[in-house]
Structure formats: structure tokens, C-alpha cells
Design a protein around this motif. Structure first.
Motif, short mmCIF file in Angstrom:
data_model
loop_
_atom_site.label_atom_id
_atom_site.label_comp_id
_atom_site.label_asym_id
_atom_site.label_seq_id
_atom_site.Cartn_x
_atom_site.Cartn_y
_atom_site.Cartn_z
N VAL A 202 -9.66 -0.93 -2.94
CA VAL A 202 -9.34 0.00 -1.86
C VAL A 202 -9.91 1.35 -2.25
CG1 VAL A 202 -7.53 1.13 -0.53
CG2 VAL A 202 -7.21 -1.22 -1.26
N HIS B 51 0.83 -1.21 0.00
CA HIS B 51 0.00 0.00 0.00
C HIS B 51 0.87 1.26 0.00
CE1 HIS B 51 -3.70 2.20 0.58
NE2 HIS B 51 -3.25 2.73 1.71
N ARG C 90 1.89 -4.79 -7.17
CA ARG C 90 2.65 -3.77 -6.45
C ARG C 90 3.87 -3.36 -7.27
NH1 ARG C 90 4.48 -6.57 -0.89
NH2 ARG C 90 5.67 -4.69 -0.58
N GLN D 169 -5.30 1.31 -6.81
CA GLN D 169 -4.80 -0.05 -6.93
C GLN D 169 -5.84 -0.91 -7.64
OE1 GLN D 169 -3.20 -1.65 -3.21
NE2 GLN D 169 -3.23 0.41 -2.38
#
Length: 142
Positions: free
Chosen positions: A32, A19, A103, A27
Motif C-alpha cells: 500500500v 487499514h 494487523r 503495512q
């Protein structure tokens, strides 16, 4: 080796690291939203419960039933992929059936391609759709 798992609170610390890497950017596939508290253990637990419930939640306010899976490598959270069970007119234009994100530090390792293949296999096994729609933002980095 990557695995797809249902969202799980045991990934709290690894998810927090991811995060932070996103530095406030959206994301894809993770669900989220700005109002979500994913940084405290309590907020993270509530958010994970909502993700797990989303598979059986009726359509409301443009949100459709959705199956969320996390791309993991051992105890490391690598990214997320989501399968929307059906499409609204808005999702036909932008979003499609499947959204995913990896990520930043794990990009370029094939995680997204692998997860997309796995999710398509899961969707095919459900036997509900003949095809899925994927969309891509014009500014998406290659």
C-alpha cells in the motif's frame, strides 16, 4: 485457522478495518503506497488488480516481480506477505525476498510465523532459489 489467499476484492470491508488499525503506518508486505486508493471500492479493485499483476510485471524503477498473498481467517483479512522473485542491490540491503505484516489486533497469535512458513514452502516448490533473505528493521517490536 489461517489460510493464504491471492488478493481478492471480497475482503474489501475487512481490509478497510485493518487499514484503519494501521493508522497511516507502513503495512509491510501489503504494497500500500501513498498514491493508492484502497478506501473506495473502485480504488480497492484497481489496487488488487495491480497486486495480482505484479507477479508477471518486469522490473521497473526498483520494483521487481512479486507474489502477494493475504493471510486470512475465514472472511477476515489478517495481514499480508509478499515474495520478491529476485533482489536489487537496494533489496539486498533492506527488504529482502519476503516482507510481511499482521494487523495490530491480530498480532501475537502466530499469524506471521505461520505465513512465513507457508510462503517459504511455496518458494521452495517453485525451485528457483536455494535460500531467501529476510531483513528486520532495528526498531521492529519483538
Amino acid at each position: 485457522m489461517f489460510t493464504l489467499v491471492a488478493p481478492d476484492t471480497s475482503f474489501y470491508h475487512s481490509f478497510l478495518e485493518s487499514h484503519q488499525e494501521w493508522a497511516g503506518a507502513h503495512q509491510d508486505g501489503a504494497a500500500v503506497f501513498m498514491a493508492d486508493d484502497v478506501t473506495t471500492p473502485e480504488g480497492f479493485e484497481e489496487w488488487v488488480a495491480r497486486l495480482l499483476d505484479a507477479e508477471n510485471t518486469p522490473e521497473k524503477d526498483g520494483m521487481v516481480p512479486c507474489t502477494y498473498r493475504w493471510i486470512t481467517e475465514g472472511s477476515r483479512y489478517v495481514g499480508a506477505i509478499a515474495f520478491r522473485h529476485h533482489l536489487t542491490p537496494a533489496l539486498l540491503n533492506s527488504g529482502g525476498h519476503i516482507g510481511y505484516g499482521v494487523r495490530p489486533s491480530d498480532r501475537g497469535r502466530g499469524a506471521a510465523s505461520w505465513a512465513l512458513r507457508e510462503m517459504c514452502s511455496l518458494v521452495a516448490a517453485r525451485g528457483e532459489l536455494d535460500r531467501v533473505l529476510l531483513t528486520c528493521d532495528d526498531n521492529n517490536a519483538a
